[in-house]
Design a protein around this motif. Structure first.
Motif, PDB file in Angstrom:
ATOM      1  N   PHE A   1      26.599  31.648   1.338  1.00 58.40           N
ATOM      2  CA  PHE A   1      27.360  32.172   2.468  1.00 58.40           C
ATOM      3  C   PHE A   1      27.440  31.137   3.588  1.00 58.40           C
ATOM      4  O   PHE A   1      28.500  30.920   4.183  1.00 58.40           O
ATOM      5  N   GLY A   2      26.309  30.481   3.890  1.00 59.69           N
ATOM      6  CA  GLY A   2      26.293  29.482   4.947  1.00 59.69           C
ATOM      7  C   GLY A   2      27.192  28.300   4.650  1.00 59.69           C
ATOM      8  O   GLY A   2      27.934  27.830   5.524  1.00 59.69           O
ATOM      9  N   SER A   3      27.146  27.809   3.404  1.00 58.67           N
ATOM     10  CA  SER A   3      27.984  26.659   3.054  1.00 58.67           C
ATOM     11  C   SER A   3      29.461  27.027   3.062  1.00 58.67           C
ATOM     12  O   SER A   3      30.310  26.239   3.499  1.00 58.67           O
ATOM     13  N   THR A   4      29.793  28.241   2.622  1.00 54.81           N
ATOM     14  CA  THR A   4      31.189  28.675   2.641  1.00 54.81           C
ATOM     15  C   THR A   4      31.681  28.847   4.071  1.00 54.81           C
ATOM     16  O   THR A   4      32.810  28.471   4.406  1.00 54.81           O
ATOM     17  N   ALA A   5      30.831  29.415   4.931  1.00 52.33           N
ATOM     18  CA  ALA A   5      31.208  29.583   6.331  1.00 52.33           C
ATOM     19  C   ALA A   5      31.424  28.222   7.004  1.00 52.33           C
ATOM     20  O   ALA A   5      32.351  28.060   7.805  1.00 52.33           O
TER      21      ALA A   5
ATOM     22  N   TRP B   1      38.837  32.281   3.071  1.00 50.37           N
ATOM     23  CA  TRP B   1      37.493  32.612   2.587  1.00 50.37           C
ATOM     24  C   TRP B   1      37.542  33.033   1.123  1.00 50.37           C
ATOM     25  O   TRP B   1      36.708  32.619   0.318  1.00 50.37           O
ATOM     26  N   ARG B   2      38.525  33.852   0.795  1.00 50.48           N
ATOM     27  CA  ARG B   2      38.672  34.304  -0.596  1.00 50.48           C
ATOM     28  C   ARG B   2      38.985  33.115  -1.509  1.00 50.48           C
ATOM     29  O   ARG B   2      38.422  33.002  -2.601  1.00 50.48           O
ATOM     30  N   SER B   3      39.837  32.189  -1.055  1.00 46.17           N
ATOM     31  CA  SER B   3      40.174  31.019  -1.877  1.00 46.17           C
ATOM     32  C   SER B   3      38.962  30.119  -2.078  1.00 46.17           C
ATOM     33  O   SER B   3      38.724  29.621  -3.188  1.00 46.17           O
ATOM     34  N   LEU B   4      38.170  29.912  -1.021  1.00 46.47           N
ATOM     35  CA  LEU B   4      36.967  29.092  -1.148  1.00 46.47           C
ATOM     36  C   LEU B   4      35.970  29.722  -2.117  1.00 46.47           C
ATOM     37  O   LEU B   4      35.361  29.026  -2.951  1.00 46.47           O
ATOM     38  N   SER B   5      35.804  31.036  -2.030  1.00 42.34           N
ATOM     39  CA  SER B   5      34.862  31.720  -2.926  1.00 42.34           C
ATOM     40  C   SER B   5      35.305  31.620  -4.376  1.00 42.34           C
ATOM     41  O   SER B   5      34.492  31.349  -5.274  1.00 42.34           O
TER      42      SER B   5
ATOM     43  N   ASN C   1      20.342  36.451  -6.720  1.00 46.24           N
ATOM     44  CA  ASN C   1      19.321  35.825  -5.877  1.00 46.24           C
ATOM     45  C   ASN C   1      19.732  35.932  -4.416  1.00 46.24           C
ATOM     46  O   ASN C   1      20.725  35.322  -4.000  1.00 46.24           O
ATOM     47  N   PRO C   2      18.998  36.698  -3.571  1.00 43.73           N
ATOM     48  CA  PRO C   2      19.417  36.864  -2.173  1.00 43.73           C
ATOM     49  C   PRO C   2      19.347  35.555  -1.383  1.00 43.73           C
ATOM     50  O   PRO C   2      20.179  35.322  -0.503  1.00 43.73           O
ATOM     51  N   VAL C   3      18.368  34.700  -1.688  1.00 42.93           N
ATOM     52  CA  VAL C   3      18.269  33.427  -0.980  1.00 42.93           C
ATOM     53  C   VAL C   3      19.465  32.545  -1.325  1.00 42.93           C
ATOM     54  O   VAL C   3      20.071  31.899  -0.453  1.00 42.93           O
ATOM     55  N   ALA C   4      19.843  32.522  -2.600  1.00 41.96           N
ATOM     56  CA  ALA C   4      21.002  31.730  -3.014  1.00 41.96           C
ATOM     57  C   ALA C   4      22.282  32.289  -2.404  1.00 41.96           C
ATOM     58  O   ALA C   4      23.179  31.524  -2.023  1.00 41.96           O
ATOM     59  N   LYS C   5      22.365  33.612  -2.301  1.00 43.52           N
ATOM     60  CA  LYS C   5      23.537  34.221  -1.670  1.00 43.52           C
ATOM     61  C   LYS C   5      23.645  33.810  -0.205  1.00 43.52           C
ATOM     62  O   LYS C   5      24.743  33.501   0.279  1.00 43.52           O
ATOM     63  N   LEU C   6      22.505  33.794   0.491  1.00 44.21           N
ATOM     64  CA  LEU C   6      22.517  33.396   1.895  1.00 44.21           C
ATOM     65  C   LEU C   6      22.914  31.932   2.041  1.00 44.21           C
ATOM     66  O   LEU C   6      23.694  31.566   2.927  1.00 44.21           O
ATOM     67  N   ARG C   7      22.387  31.084   1.151  1.00 43.45           N
ATOM     68  CA  ARG C   7      22.726  29.667   1.212  1.00 43.45           C
ATOM     69  C   ARG C   7      24.210  29.454   0.905  1.00 43.45           C
ATOM     70  O   ARG C   7      24.893  28.650   1.559  1.00 43.45           O
TER      71      ARG C   7
ATOM     72  N   ALA D   1      34.887  29.153  -9.731  1.00 51.03           N
ATOM     73  CA  ALA D   1      35.506  28.441 -10.853  1.00 51.03           C
ATOM     74  C   ALA D   1      34.741  27.166 -11.210  1.00 51.03           C
ATOM     75  O   ALA D   1      34.777  26.718 -12.353  1.00 51.03           O
ATOM     76  N   ARG D   2      34.049  26.588 -10.223  1.00 47.73           N
ATOM     77  CA  ARG D   2      33.242  25.387 -10.476  1.00 47.73           C
ATOM     78  C   ARG D   2      31.829  25.723 -10.927  1.00 47.73           C
ATOM     79  O   ARG D   2      30.981  24.837 -11.042  1.00 47.73           O
ATOM     80  N   GLY D   3      31.549  26.995 -11.131  1.00 46.18           N
ATOM     81  CA  GLY D   3      30.234  27.401 -11.603  1.00 46.18           C
ATOM     82  C   GLY D   3      29.206  27.602 -10.524  1.00 46.18           C
ATOM     83  O   GLY D   3      28.015  27.736 -10.813  1.00 46.18           O
ATOM     84  N   ILE D   4      29.646  27.647  -9.251  1.00 42.04           N
ATOM     85  CA  ILE D   4      28.712  27.864  -8.142  1.00 42.04           C
ATOM     86  C   ILE D   4      28.668  29.358  -7.851  1.00 42.04           C
ATOM     87  O   ILE D   4      29.578  29.920  -7.241  1.00 42.04           O
ATOM     88  N   ASP D   5      27.621  29.998  -8.315  1.00 46.18           N
ATOM     89  CA  ASP D   5      27.495  31.443  -8.159  1.00 46.18           C
ATOM     90  C   ASP D   5      26.038  31.765  -7.851  1.00 46.18           C
ATOM     91  O   ASP D   5      25.122  31.266  -8.521  1.00 46.18           O
TER      92      ASP D   5
END
Length: 267
Positions: free
Chosen positions: A193-197, A168-172, A185-191, A177-181
């Motif tokens: 989180f879902g894609s990382t999971a 999980w830490r490596s994926l995050s 934004n709570p909605v973006a954080k939820l999205r 590093a690819r600029g996906i942050d």
């Protein structure tokens, strides 16, 4: 890397030395009666007993608190759900939040459920904090005649669980590093989180398939009789531990029934 499921207790503690199957069986015998009632006294007494025997397992209170920390979100979820959606709101009215009435009855039921979650979970946490996963797999095969495929598969799963946190830490970090942050934004954080999971789930499934194929290729599912490098002996002290766990659970239930606070789940 230190595996999170490795034993962290004092191996010289009297109950930590017991057979892994005996410790696991004692945890089951002690906790199963707790799910039969909704009253707050039964889990409170169970938690008291668990805290009293904790030193005999050689587990420090700080270690137990860290390993039980994931239960806090579950407790918060129970609190919020019961306050908002409890069907019975008897007792004294404490706070009225619009259509939601918070009463003493709601809080009593909520406290009982939260304590029951901890009372049921803590014995399992203590067992795995005092047991080497390899010893547990050996004991399952030797003492309970569990299939080697099941026991070794469970051992492999236990060994791989800590890797999920690292992955999980490596994926995050890779996504950052690819600029996906998500920023703030709570909605973006939820999205995110879902894609990382989902990516973590796919990776875990692929690793599990590769591991299963590798284990079959090495003959883990063969019918050839196996030998064991470490013998796991089930002694009289282990039997005493099982009996003591059962009698303690029965005594707690008896106290609840005697004091007329026992609330059966099916009643």
């Amino acid at each position: 890397m230190t595996l999170a499921l490795q034993p962290v207790a004092d191996p010289a503690a009297p109950l930590a030395r017991r057979n892994p199957v005996a410790k696991l069986g004692a945890a089951l015998l002690f906790t199963l009666p707790l799910i039969a009632t909704l009253d707050p006294l039964t889990p409170a007494l169970a938690l008291l007993v668990e805290m009293l025997v904790l030193p005999f397992f050689g587990v420090r209170l700080g270690v137990l608190a860290r390993r039980a920390a994931p239960l806090l979100p579950a407790a918060a979820g129970i609190l919020i759900t019961m306050v908002l959606f409890a069907a019975e709101r008897d007792g004294t009215l404490l706070v009225s939040l619009g259509p939601v009435d918070v009463t003493t009855g709601v809080l009593t039921t909520t406290g009982a459920l939260i304590m029951r979650v901890f009372a049921v979970a803590l014995p399992g946490i203590v067992v795995f904090a005092t047991t080497d996963p390899t010893d547990l797999a050996d004991a399952l095969v030797q003492n309970t005649r569990a299939p080697a495929r099941f026991a070794i598969g469970a051992l492999a799963a236990f060994r791989l669980v800590p890797l999920l946190g690292e992955e999980w830490r490596s994926l995050s970090l890779a996504r950052r590093a690819r600029g996906i942050d998500a920023g703030r934004n709570p909605v973006a954080k939820l999205r995110l989180f879902g894609s990382t999971a989902f990516a973590l789930l796919v990776g875990a499934l692929r690793r599990g398939v590769r591991l299963a194929v590798a284990m079959d290729a090495r003959g883990f599912d063969s019918d050839v009789p196996r030998t064991h490098a470490r013998r796991q002996h089930f002694t009289r002290a282990d039997a005493v531990l099982l009996i003591a766990a059962f009698l303690t659970a029965a005594a707690i239930i008896t106290v609840s029934v005697t004091l007329n606070v026992f609330r059966p789940v099916t009643g």
